[in-house]
Design an enzyme around this catalytic site. Sequence first.
Site, mmCIF file in Angstrom:
data_model
loop_
_atom_site.group_PDB
_atom_site.id
_atom_site.type_symbol
_atom_site.label_atom_id
_atom_site.label_comp_id
_atom_site.label_asym_id
_atom_site.label_seq_id
_atom_site.Cartn_x
_atom_site.Cartn_y
_atom_site.Cartn_z
ATOM 1 N N ASN A 37 -10.084 -0.265 0.123
ATOM 2 C CA ASN A 37 -8.623 -0.313 0.186
ATOM 3 C C ASN A 37 -7.993 -0.718 -1.168
ATOM 4 O OD1 ASN A 37 -6.069 -0.556 0.594
ATOM 5 N ND2 ASN A 37 -6.160 -1.239 2.409
ATOM 6 N N HIS A 86 -3.184 6.952 3.019
ATOM 7 C CA HIS A 86 -3.787 5.697 2.358
ATOM 8 C C HIS A 86 -5.060 5.356 2.748
ATOM 9 C CE1 HIS A 86 -4.155 1.615 1.188
ATOM 10 N NE2 HIS A 86 -3.871 1.113 2.460
ATOM 11 N N CYS A 106 0.763 -1.212 0.038
ATOM 12 C CA CYS A 106 -0.001 0.036 -0.118
ATOM 13 C C CYS A 106 0.865 1.254 0.289
ATOM 14 C CB CYS A 106 -0.897 0.263 1.351
ATOM 15 S SG CYS A 106 -1.969 -1.429 1.261
HETATM 16 O O1 UT7 Z 1 -3.462 -1.208 4.060
HETATM 17 C C1 UT7 Z 1 -3.150 -1.906 5.009
HETATM 18 C C2 UT7 Z 1 -3.877 -3.206 5.068
HETATM 19 N N1 UT7 Z 1 -4.691 -3.752 6.036
HETATM 20 C C3 UT7 Z 1 -5.366 -3.029 6.914
HETATM 21 O O2 UT7 Z 1 -5.316 -1.745 6.900
HETATM 22 C C4 UT7 Z 1 -6.049 -3.627 7.954
HETATM 23 C C5 UT7 Z 1 -6.114 -3.098 9.401
HETATM 24 N N2 UT7 Z 1 -7.045 -3.650 10.333
HETATM 25 C C6 UT7 Z 1 -8.357 -3.565 10.103
HETATM 26 O O3 UT7 Z 1 -8.830 -2.957 9.352
HETATM 27 C C7 UT7 Z 1 -9.218 -4.326 11.019
HETATM 28 O O4 UT7 Z 1 -8.467 -4.900 12.032
HETATM 29 C C8 UT7 Z 1 -10.229 -5.232 10.409
HETATM 30 C C9 UT7 Z 1 -11.295 -4.347 9.640
HETATM 31 C C10 UT7 Z 1 -9.500 -6.242 9.367
HETATM 32 C C11 UT7 Z 1 -10.779 -6.220 11.515
HETATM 33 O O5 UT7 Z 1 -11.584 -5.130 12.420
HETATM 34 P P1 UT7 Z 1 -11.341 -5.482 14.151
HETATM 35 O O6 UT7 Z 1 -12.160 -4.603 14.793
HETATM 36 O O7 UT7 Z 1 -9.881 -5.476 14.319
HETATM 37 O O8 UT7 Z 1 -11.733 -6.859 14.049
HETATM 38 P P2 UT7 Z 1 -11.363 -8.253 14.721
HETATM 39 O O9 UT7 Z 1 -10.395 -8.675 13.551
HETATM 40 O O10 UT7 Z 1 -10.762 -8.171 15.944
HETATM 41 O O11 UT7 Z 1 -12.372 -9.277 14.501
HETATM 42 C C12 UT7 Z 1 -13.578 -9.160 15.540
HETATM 43 C C13 UT7 Z 1 -14.432 -10.276 15.066
HETATM 44 C C14 UT7 Z 1 -14.099 -11.655 15.042
HETATM 45 O O12 UT7 Z 1 -14.993 -12.463 15.267
HETATM 46 P P3 UT7 Z 1 -14.909 -13.018 17.034
HETATM 47 O O13 UT7 Z 1 -13.625 -13.568 17.295
HETATM 48 O O14 UT7 Z 1 -14.914 -11.768 17.767
HETATM 49 O O15 UT7 Z 1 -16.266 -13.955 17.112
HETATM 50 C C15 UT7 Z 1 -13.917 -11.707 13.308
HETATM 51 O O16 UT7 Z 1 -14.003 -13.092 13.143
HETATM 52 O O17 UT7 Z 1 -15.069 -9.913 13.561
HETATM 53 C C16 UT7 Z 1 -15.153 -11.052 12.902
HETATM 54 N N3 UT7 Z 1 -14.766 -10.701 11.593
HETATM 55 C C17 UT7 Z 1 -15.880 -10.321 10.682
HETATM 56 N N4 UT7 Z 1 -17.204 -10.347 10.957
HETATM 57 C C18 UT7 Z 1 -17.970 -9.753 10.089
HETATM 58 C C19 UT7 Z 1 -13.783 -10.531 10.884
HETATM 59 N N5 UT7 Z 1 -14.124 -10.139 9.523
HETATM 60 C C20 UT7 Z 1 -15.355 -9.852 9.446
HETATM 61 C C21 UT7 Z 1 -16.312 -9.481 8.431
HETATM 62 N N6 UT7 Z 1 -17.629 -9.486 8.652
HETATM 63 N N7 UT7 Z 1 -15.991 -9.226 7.234
#
Ligand code: UT7
Length: 364
Positions: free
Chosen positions: A321, A291, A145
């Site tokens: 993104n 970004h 990115c």
């Molecule tokens: O350019 C750089 C590239 N990457 C990034 O910028 C990513 C940076 N990180 C993020 O944007 C966030 O960490 C995410 C959007 C990927 C995830 O958000 P989060 O608030 O950190 O959620 P999490 O990974 O802690 O997951 C929370 C819950 C989990 O379920 P449990 O374990 O609490 O039951 C995940 O399995 O949300 C679940 N989950 C989803 N639920 C619905 C993960 N992805 C999804 C989804 N829809 N798409």
Amino acid sequence: MRKAKILATGMYVPDFVVTNDLLAQVMDTSDEWITQRTGIKERRVVYDTYRMLQRLAQAPDKDAFLKELYERGLDGHIDATMTTSDLALAATEMALKQANLTAADLDLIIQTSVVPDYAYPGVACVLADKLGLTSTPTFSMNQGCAGFIFALSLADQYIKTGTYNTVLVVGAELLSSFFEYSNRGRDMSVLFADGAGAAILVPAEEGEPSGLISHHLHTDGTLLTKLYGEVFGTTTFPPVVKKKIDDDRVRPRMDGRAVFVYAVRRFREVILECLEANRLRLEDIDHFFFHQANTRILEAIAESLNIPREKIPVNIDRYGNTSAASVPILLHEACQEGRLRRGDLCLLVAFGTGFNWGATLLRW
Ligand code: UT7
């Protein structure tokens, strides 16, 4: 010494819109979850992905549909009617038109993408071919990115030293070909999308205020497994075999929380580094082109540095993104909307896989 400036910009996003609701039909997710956690409402993808998602949404047994897709050797995912270089070409053509130049006027092409057309040569060679160029030098980069920021810094060096006059920098990403639209791939596939952004750089006129001022680049490879993909790699051979698919090693990997925390920290650090190097205060910056990773990341940075929201343009709600394409797309839209005035101080900042991160300060 000479200074480089951005003469023109261009962008391309495919016409096919994937809403959060469509994604909710193919995996366990919801518009509410995606909107709250990422700020994304819709994203653009190439036709092949769009058609595949429509078919997946209709499929009575989604796991069986995906299994069949993968067992066809991943080829079935996308028929490649459009490739990364096509996206790059479309954005380049717009930038050339805006600059009133033709491809033959380019002295150097610097292109950056995560997912290439081929294992080799790089996307820049394919782009040069599509532009009808047979001896113009090219670089194909992959700084995730942060690619556009790294590429801009290279272009700047070549112009400053007088080696080249007209340099194309283009970030293009066809990420939808890469991610798995399933429950296990949902953390990444809801975030990333397709698009391209380009800029043409030329020397600033003598005494002209516009120009690139400084670049601040960093890489920390110790955390690469927090955001990486094996499919096109040579760490194992052959690259894609059934066992690897069965072992679930062909999916891109991301530790979303770690990326989130690290991105906020490194964004903040590199902004402060750039300000200190240029003896500027935050208030001196007119626009922060960040970004578009996640609106919560942008909000966390804005809050920790107390940056007014109106100085941070956002389009992640419409495009998701788009990795290396996100900063140039944002810049292009700001130009088109008339948000940028000559002389405005702009800080471009990006963070991505690698981890690579960096900032470019420029006067518009
Ligand atoms: O350019 C750089 C590239 N990457 C990034 O910028 C990513 C940076 N990180 C993020 O944007 C966030 O960490 C995410 C959007 C990927 C995830 O958000 P989060 O608030 O950190 O959620 P999490 O990974 O802690 O997951 C929370 C819950 C989990 O379920 P449990 O374990 O609490 O039951 C995940 O399995 O949300 C679940 N989950 C989803 N639920 C619905 C993960 N992805 C999804 C989804 N829809 N798409």
